[in-house]
Design a protein around this motif. Structure first.
Motif, PDB file in Angstrom:
ATOM      1  N   THR A  82      18.611   7.649  81.700  1.00  9.72           N
ATOM      2  CA  THR A  82      18.757   7.141  80.331  1.00  9.72           C
ATOM      3  C   THR A  82      17.675   7.646  79.400  1.00  9.72           C
ATOM      4  O   THR A  82      17.717   7.382  78.207  1.00  9.72           O
ATOM      5  N   ASN A  83      16.708   8.386  79.890  1.00 15.41           N
ATOM      6  CA  ASN A  83      15.602   8.830  79.049  1.00 15.41           C
ATOM      7  C   ASN A  83      15.882  10.131  78.311  1.00 15.41           C
ATOM      8  O   ASN A  83      15.258  10.418  77.298  1.00 15.41           O
ATOM      9  N   LEU A  84      16.749  10.921  78.789  1.00 12.14           N
ATOM     10  CA  LEU A  84      17.001  12.225  78.197  1.00 12.14           C
ATOM     11  C   LEU A  84      18.247  12.166  77.317  1.00 12.14           C
ATOM     12  O   LEU A  84      19.318  12.618  77.685  1.00 12.14           O
ATOM     13  N   LYS A  85      18.092  11.608  76.125  1.00 10.58           N
ATOM     14  CA  LYS A  85      19.231  11.362  75.236  1.00 10.58           C
ATOM     15  C   LYS A  85      20.018  12.628  74.894  1.00 10.58           C
ATOM     16  O   LYS A  85      21.237  12.615  74.867  1.00 10.58           O
ATOM     17  N   GLY A  86      19.317  13.721  74.649  1.00  8.44           N
ATOM     18  CA  GLY A  86      20.017  14.958  74.297  1.00  8.44           C
ATOM     19  C   GLY A  86      20.968  15.395  75.389  1.00  8.44           C
ATOM     20  O   GLY A  86      22.114  15.761  75.119  1.00  8.44           O
ATOM     21  N   ILE A  87      20.500  15.349  76.611  1.00  9.29           N
ATOM     22  CA  ILE A  87      21.352  15.730  77.738  1.00  9.29           C
ATOM     23  C   ILE A  87      22.500  14.739  77.878  1.00  9.29           C
ATOM     24  O   ILE A  87      23.639  15.139  78.121  1.00  9.29           O
ATOM     25  N   LEU A  88      22.204  13.457  77.721  1.00  5.47           N
ATOM     26  CA  LEU A  88      23.265  12.443  77.801  1.00  5.47           C
ATOM     27  C   LEU A  88      24.336  12.676  76.741  1.00  5.47           C
ATOM     28  O   LEU A  88      25.531  12.576  77.021  1.00  5.47           O
ATOM     29  N   VAL A  89      23.905  12.973  75.541  1.00  2.00           N
ATOM     30  CA  VAL A  89      24.855  13.211  74.457  1.00  2.00           C
ATOM     31  C   VAL A  89      25.729  14.417  74.780  1.00  2.00           C
ATOM     32  O   VAL A  89      26.966  14.332  74.764  1.00  2.00           O
ATOM     33  N   GLU A  90      25.089  15.541  75.073  1.00  2.38           N
ATOM     34  CA  GLU A  90      25.847  16.766  75.333  1.00  2.38           C
ATOM     35  C   GLU A  90      26.745  16.648  76.559  1.00  2.38           C
ATOM     36  O   GLU A  90      27.889  17.119  76.539  1.00  2.38           O
ATOM     37  N   ALA A  91      26.256  16.023  77.600  1.00  2.00           N
ATOM     38  CA  ALA A  91      27.073  15.866  78.807  1.00  2.00           C
ATOM     39  C   ALA A  91      28.268  14.964  78.545  1.00  2.00           C
ATOM     40  O   ALA A  91      29.381  15.254  78.998  1.00  2.00           O
ATOM     41  N   ASN A  92      28.052  13.877  77.796  1.00  2.00           N
ATOM     42  CA  ASN A  92      29.160  12.964  77.510  1.00  2.00           C
ATOM     43  C   ASN A  92      30.222  13.617  76.628  1.00  2.00           C
ATOM     44  O   ASN A  92      31.409  13.475  76.886  1.00  2.00           O
ATOM     45  N   TYR A  93      29.803  14.345  75.580  1.00  2.00           N
ATOM     46  CA  TYR A  93      30.849  14.929  74.743  1.00  2.00           C
ATOM     47  C   TYR A  93      31.506  16.132  75.406  1.00  2.00           C
ATOM     48  O   TYR A  93      32.695  16.379  75.199  1.00  2.00           O
ATOM     49  N   THR A  94      30.782  16.854  76.255  1.00  2.00           N
ATOM     50  CA  THR A  94      31.408  17.959  76.983  1.00  2.00           C
ATOM     51  C   THR A  94      32.435  17.413  77.969  1.00  2.00           C
ATOM     52  O   THR A  94      33.568  17.913  78.044  1.00  2.00           O
ATOM     53  N   LEU A  95      32.045  16.391  78.697  1.00  2.00           N
ATOM     54  CA  LEU A  95      32.974  15.741  79.618  1.00  2.00           C
ATOM     55  C   LEU A  95      34.159  15.163  78.847  1.00  2.00           C
ATOM     56  O   LEU A  95      35.319  15.339  79.234  1.00  2.00           O
ATOM     57  N   GLY A  96      33.867  14.508  77.738  1.00  2.00           N
ATOM     58  CA  GLY A  96      34.929  13.908  76.935  1.00  2.00           C
ATOM     59  C   GLY A  96      35.940  14.925  76.429  1.00  2.00           C
ATOM     60  O   GLY A  96      37.152  14.703  76.508  1.00  2.00           O
ATOM     61  N   LEU A  97      35.451  16.044  75.938  1.00  2.00           N
ATOM     62  CA  LEU A  97      36.378  17.078  75.460  1.00  2.00           C
ATOM     63  C   LEU A  97      37.182  17.677  76.608  1.00  2.00           C
ATOM     64  O   LEU A  97      38.383  17.920  76.460  1.00  2.00           O
ATOM     65  N   ALA A  98      36.523  17.915  77.734  1.00  2.00           N
ATOM     66  CA  ALA A  98      37.246  18.449  78.894  1.00  2.00           C
ATOM     67  C   ALA A  98      38.351  17.485  79.315  1.00  2.00           C
ATOM     68  O   ALA A  98      39.477  17.903  79.603  1.00  2.00           O
ATOM     69  N   GLN A  99      38.046  16.197  79.326  1.00  2.00           N
ATOM     70  CA  GLN A  99      39.063  15.199  79.684  1.00  2.00           C
ATOM     71  C   GLN A  99      40.183  15.176  78.652  1.00  2.00           C
ATOM     72  O   GLN A  99      41.369  15.178  79.002  1.00  2.00           O
ATOM     73  N   ALA A 100      39.819  15.142  77.381  1.00  2.00           N
ATOM     74  CA  ALA A 100      40.831  15.043  76.322  1.00  2.00           C
ATOM     75  C   ALA A 100      41.759  16.252  76.334  1.00  2.00           C
ATOM     76  O   ALA A 100      42.978  16.103  76.215  1.00  2.00           O
ATOM     77  N   PHE A 101      41.197  17.442  76.486  1.00  2.00           N
ATOM     78  CA  PHE A 101      42.024  18.652  76.500  1.00  2.00           C
ATOM     79  C   PHE A 101      42.875  18.771  77.754  1.00  2.00           C
ATOM     80  O   PHE A 101      43.898  19.444  77.743  1.00  2.00           O
TER      81      PHE A 101
END
Length: 177
Positions: free
Chosen positions: A26-45
């Motif tokens: 939970t400390n590395l917000k940038g990585i959390l953000v990028e990983a979540n939206y990358t995963l989210g887009l992969a799932q959505a597509f």
């Protein structure tokens, strides 16, 4: 063949995003953000639109906590796309225009045109063809302006990326309608 490659790329994006999430804590917000939206887009597509949208929303929440406008705008771009894929055109339009405003202030023309292209698609989906045409024209102008900013070689390398090719195709469709 192209569809099989796309599925393989999406599967790889999902796997790498999940690995990054596990490593980030939970400390590395940038990585959390990028990983979540990358995963989210992969799932959505790939058809898991509800899960994808949820991960993109989580990315926006983390980005808001980070207070980093660049990170927030990138997460918003992903959320706008996920909302559009989920049928929430009005929500996609609002989020895309919010991202566009931030990106404009940051001078990130390479992402700002993408925000406008998503907003154009969303606007068309809401039935506002006049606004869609205006947004699509603005996106096209920003994209073409990158040639002068970057030079032909860098511009051509950028527009040859598969993700950018997809957005350009969607933009061309928006301009043609």
């Amino acid at each position: 063949r192209l569809a099989a490659e796309k599925r393989a790329d999406e599967a790889e994006a999902k796997t790498k995003s999940q690995q990054a999430l596990a490593l980030a804590g939970t400390n590395l917000k940038g990585i959390l953000v990028e990983a979540n939206y990358t995963l989210g887009l992969a799932q959505a597509f790939s058809g898991a639109v509800r899960e994808g949208r949820s991960n993109c929303e989580r990315a926006v929440e983390f980005a808001q906590q980070s207070k980093d406008p660049a990170l927030l705008s990138e997460a918003q771009l992903a959320l706008a796309e996920a909302r559009l894929l989920s049928g929430d055109a009005a929500g996609a339009l609002t989020v895309a225009l919010s991202a566009q405003e931030i990106l404009g202030h940051l001078g990130k023309q390479d992402s700002e045109w993408v925000a406008l292209a998503i907003a154009a698609r969303a606007s068309r989906s809401t039935g506002d063809t006049t606004k869609a045409q205006d947004l699509a024209r603005r996106a096209a102008e920003l994209l073409s302006g990158l040639t002068a900013k970057w030079g032909a070689e860098n511009y051509n390398r950028y527009v040859s990326r598969p993700d950018i090719q997809l957005v350009r195709k969607q933009l061309s469709e928006s301009l043609a309608k």
